[in-house]
Every structure is written in structure tokens, then in C-alpha cells.
Write a protein that holds these residues in place. Structure first.
Motif, PDB file in Angstrom:
ATOM      1  N   ALA A  44       7.869 -11.912   0.370  1.00 43.15           N
ATOM      2  CA  ALA A  44       6.899 -12.577  -0.330  1.00 43.15           C
ATOM      3  C   ALA A  44       5.941 -11.542  -1.156  1.00 43.15           C
ATOM      4  O   ALA A  44       5.463 -12.194  -2.061  1.00 43.15           O
ATOM      5  N   ILE A  45       5.640 -10.603  -0.321  1.00 47.03           N
ATOM      6  CA  ILE A  45       4.958  -9.520  -1.072  1.00 47.03           C
ATOM      7  C   ILE A  45       5.609  -8.913  -2.236  1.00 47.03           C
ATOM      8  O   ILE A  45       4.612  -8.805  -3.392  1.00 47.03           O
ATOM      9  N   GLU A  46       6.980  -8.706  -1.988  1.00 41.37           N
ATOM     10  CA  GLU A  46       7.730  -8.320  -3.343  1.00 41.37           C
ATOM     11  C   GLU A  46       7.626  -9.063  -4.476  1.00 41.37           C
ATOM     12  O   GLU A  46       7.303  -8.772  -5.656  1.00 41.37           O
ATOM     13  N   LYS A  47       7.422 -10.536  -4.386  1.00 35.34           N
ATOM     14  CA  LYS A  47       7.423 -11.467  -5.123  1.00 35.34           C
ATOM     15  C   LYS A  47       6.193 -11.270  -5.963  1.00 35.34           C
ATOM     16  O   LYS A  47       6.062 -11.719  -7.234  1.00 35.34           O
ATOM     17  N   VAL A  84       0.817  -8.595  -9.436  1.00 36.38           N
ATOM     18  CA  VAL A  84      -0.367  -8.640  -8.499  1.00 36.38           C
ATOM     19  C   VAL A  84      -0.337  -7.253  -7.437  1.00 36.38           C
ATOM     20  O   VAL A  84       0.599  -7.075  -6.947  1.00 36.38           O
ATOM     21  N   LEU A  85      -1.651  -6.877  -7.306  1.00 31.49           N
ATOM     22  CA  LEU A  85      -1.731  -5.541  -6.677  1.00 31.49           C
ATOM     23  C   LEU A  85      -2.001  -5.832  -5.156  1.00 31.49           C
ATOM     24  O   LEU A  85      -2.695  -6.931  -4.972  1.00 31.49           O
ATOM     25  N   ASP A 112       1.175  -1.853  -1.965  1.00 32.44           N
ATOM     26  CA  ASP A 112       0.723  -0.830  -2.948  1.00 32.44           C
ATOM     27  C   ASP A 112      -0.052   0.331  -2.095  1.00 32.44           C
ATOM     28  O   ASP A 112      -0.020   1.441  -2.539  1.00 32.44           O
ATOM     29  N   ALA A 113      -0.863  -0.380  -1.101  1.00 32.23           N
ATOM     30  CA  ALA A 113      -1.627   0.660  -0.417  1.00 32.23           C
ATOM     31  C   ALA A 113      -2.080   0.031   0.911  1.00 32.23           C
ATOM     32  O   ALA A 113      -1.974  -1.188   1.072  1.00 32.23           O
ATOM     33  N   LYS A 147      -3.667   1.626 -10.008  1.00 35.69           N
ATOM     34  CA  LYS A 147      -3.378   1.145  -8.703  1.00 35.69           C
ATOM     35  C   LYS A 147      -3.906   1.870  -7.576  1.00 35.69           C
ATOM     36  O   LYS A 147      -3.349   3.145  -7.838  1.00 35.69           O
ATOM     37  N   ALA A 148      -4.476   1.331  -6.475  1.00 36.62           N
ATOM     38  CA  ALA A 148      -4.574   2.404  -5.200  1.00 36.62           C
ATOM     39  C   ALA A 148      -3.190   2.526  -4.494  1.00 36.62           C
ATOM     40  O   ALA A 148      -2.203   1.635  -4.851  1.00 36.62           O
ATOM     41  N   SER A 149      -3.030   3.678  -4.038  1.00 36.76           N
ATOM     42  CA  SER A 149      -1.716   3.824  -3.481  1.00 36.76           C
ATOM     43  C   SER A 149      -2.011   4.580  -1.969  1.00 36.76           C
ATOM     44  O   SER A 149      -3.226   5.191  -1.797  1.00 36.76           O
ATOM     45  N   GLY A 150      -0.926   4.433  -1.312  1.00 32.88           N
ATOM     46  CA  GLY A 150      -0.805   5.377  -0.179  1.00 32.88           C
ATOM     47  C   GLY A 150      -1.807   4.890   0.772  1.00 32.88           C
ATOM     48  O   GLY A 150      -2.264   3.529   0.980  1.00 32.88           O
TER      49      GLY A 150
END
Length: 339
Positions: free
Chosen positions: A119-122, A128-129, A144-145, A305-308
Motif C-alpha cells: 500500500a505504501i508503494e502504491k 506521495v511522500l 522515504d524516511a 524529499k526527507a530520506s534515511g
């Protein structure tokens, strides 16, 4: 006879989806109406927050942090939660509804770290971040983070404390855990053992509690039956710790068994002050949510995008400090607790 009109199946489905959305999502903040993806007609950024439940004080405080940050940054916040801890289907529905509503970013505490990933991948595929709060997904890279406590460190701190507090005495350990496969529970458990300098072979009794106080009491009762000489109790959280304390008190053992825990909620921190729990590792859900909202707003403004992983901090709280273990007292803990 009065006439009845049958709705087409497509209309029924549409009505059902609308009903679910209305039940699942609540919104606050400025702005309303349509607009570009992720912003309302008034230009405010739309942010979604999905927690495991809306009753646990930890997630209540997380929601408060998100609401405050949304107000400060002129964002529009929609919130949703599972019906219970582990309600992956409810979280999936909330994700889908928020994406359909045009949010720019979603903050989520996954109930099931693996099952939520599709669902997150979709959502990410639609621009969407997605940021995980508190609990990492499996794999962590699915979002993403991540803004969260270092749960391994939280466990390690109370392990180090317990080892120091035992002052060389032989330990018989009970581990009151969360549930199989839940990353937060695994990390805290492993961290405790690392800090104590032990392995699972050194644990006299291990029981799952789901982080619930009554289950914690039952688990402790079971462990005392299995190994009456238990003198160190690690618990996944403070409700489980208080359950363990109740079971120990019933046996007259509350004074000679060391209980350590994780969370830093106000009830748990007060229990440290009252001497029911020796020490706890305090985490900061309000900060997780606030940082998450800021990251979504920044993404909406500049596309970055925020990451990590961002560590939102953990502090050992105790009124019986031990040499070599950094800690703060319950005065600090009560000033910074949640719930």
C-alpha cells in the motif's frame, strides 16, 4: 404498494467508499476544497497521519504533535488509526483514502511492518511522500524516511542500567516481550540483552504481552511459576512493567526484583518515581510527528524529499543512578513525558 428503487452496484460501491472515508478520516487545519495534489484550495499543504490506534497515549501525543506542527506551518492535517494494534487492513484503507484525498505526504506508524509495504508503494508511485514514525517498515527502505527512537539503543540503555544495578549478583532474567516479528519489540529485546551482556540463552523465561498490562501480569505469573528465582525483569513497555509489578507484589517479591522498561509515558515515569519500575528509556512521540509534518511541508514547497533515518532521541530515566550509565531523574522525566 409503495415503489422501491434499486441502486446500481456501482452506485452502491461509490456510496460505500464515501462512507468508509468519512468514518476513517478526520481533518483539521486551514484550507478546504480541491486544488493541486497535496494542497487545498487555499494553498495549504495536505498532510496525513495514520497511527496504530487512537487510544494509546503514545499515539494520542503523536497526534497532538502533528496537529500543533500543522497549525504552525499552515498545513491541513487528516488523521486516521487502526481499530486495534495490528489492524493492517484499517491502515491500508486509510492510506488509500488519503491518497485519493490528495495529500502531499503521509506519516504512518505501521501496525504490520511487512504487510503495509504494498500500500505504501502504491502511494509513493502517485507522488506521495511517505514517512514512517516510531516503527520502521520491513524493509525500512519501503518508506522515504523514518523518524523514530533508536529502539536498539533504548533497550541497550536499560540493559546497561540493569547490569550495573545488579552489582555482580547472578541474574535470572524474565523478558516480557511484544509479539513475534514486530520490529520495535525485537529491537528493544535485543538491545536489552546487548546492554546487559547476555544472550537469549541467559533468559530464564520469555513471554509475549502485546504491551498490555493485564497480559503483562499473566506473563509474569507464568514466569514465576516456571522460575521462582527471577530477579530481573525486562519489559517491552511500561503497561507490561506495571502488570509484572502487580504479579510480583502478590507474591511479596516487589522489593527484590529489578524491573526495567521502555517508553517514558507519564504513568510509567510516575511508576519510576514511586519505585515500582527501577528505570525506563524515555522516547518522544510529539517530536517524531512534528518533524514529520515539517518534512512534508518542505517537500511541498521545494520538492526535496526527507530520506534515511532521523533519531528523535531517548533518555534513561531513574532516581537510582548507576555509575557509568548516563541518566536523568524523574523530575526531568515528568517534565518531558507524554500521556
Amino acid at each position: 404498494m409503495p415503489r422501491t428503487t434499486r441502486l446500481s452496484s456501482s452506485l452502491l460501491r461509490t456510496a460505500a467508499v464515501a462512507g468508509v472515508a468519512a468514518l476513517t478520516l478526520t481533518a483539521c487545519g486551514s484550507g478546504s476544497g480541491s486544488g493541486s495534489a497535496g494542497s487545498s484550495g487555499s494553498g495549504s499543504v495536505k498532510v496525513g497521519l495514520i497511527t496504530k490506534t487512537d487510544t494509546n497515549p503514545f499515539f494520542v501525543k503523536m497526534k497532538e504533535g502533528a496537529e500543533k506542527a500543522a497549525k504552525e506551518h499552515g498545513a491541513e492535517l487528516s488523521t486516521a488509526a487502526g481499530k486495534f494494534d495490528g489492524d493492517n487492513a484499517g491502515q491500508v484503507t486509510a492510506l488509500e483514502n488519503m491518497v485519493a484525498a490528495g495529500v502531499k505526504g503521509i506519516l504512518i506508524t505501521p501496525s504490520d511492518s511487512k504487510a503495509i509495504v504494498p500500500a505504501i508503494e502504491k502511494a509513493k508511485a502517485k507522488g506521495v511522500l511517505v514517512i514512517a514514525l516510531d516503527t520502521p517498515t520491513d524493509p525500512q527502505s519501503a518508506v522515504d524516511a523514518l523518524f523514530a527512537t533508536d529502539n536498539l539503543k533504548a533497550g541497550e540503555l536499560i540493559g546497561q542500567y540493569a547490569k550495573a544495578a545488579m552489582k555482580g549478583k547472578s541474574a535470572k532474567i524474565a523478558a516480557l516481550d511484544l509479539a513475534p516479528g514486530v520490529s520495535v519489540g525485537v529491537q528493544r529485546h535485543d538491545g536489552f540483552l546487548k546492554g546487559f551482556g547476555a544472550t537469549d540463552k541467559d533468559v530464564a523465561c520469555a513471554q509475549d504481552t502485546g504491551g498490555d498490562q493485564s497480559k503483562g501480569q499473566t506473563a509474569m505469573e507464568n514466569c514465576l511459576q516456571k522460575e521462582p528465582g527471577i530477579n530481573v525483569v525486562y519489559t517491552i513497555n511500561e503497561p507490561a512493567a506495571l502488570g509484572a509489578y502487580t504479579a510480583l507484589k502478590a507474591k511479596g517479591r516487589e522489593k527484590d526484583v529489578l524491573i526495567v522498561s521502555v517508553d517514558g509515558g507519564c504513568t510509567g515515569t510516575q511508576a519510576v518515581k514511586d519505585g515500582k519500575i527501577a528505570a525506563t528509556s524515555q522516547q518522544y512521540p510529539l517530536k517524531m510527528a512534528a518533524e514529520g509534518v515539517k518534512a512534508v511541508v518542505a517537500f511541498a514547497k521545494d520538492g526535496k524529499k526527507a530520506s534515511g533515518y532521523t533519531d528523535t532521541g531517548v533518555t534513561l530515566i531513574t532516581d537510582k543512578a548507576q555509575d557509568g550509565v548516563t541518566s536523568k531523574d524523574t523530575g526531568y522525566g515528568l517534565e518531558n513525558c507524554w500521556g
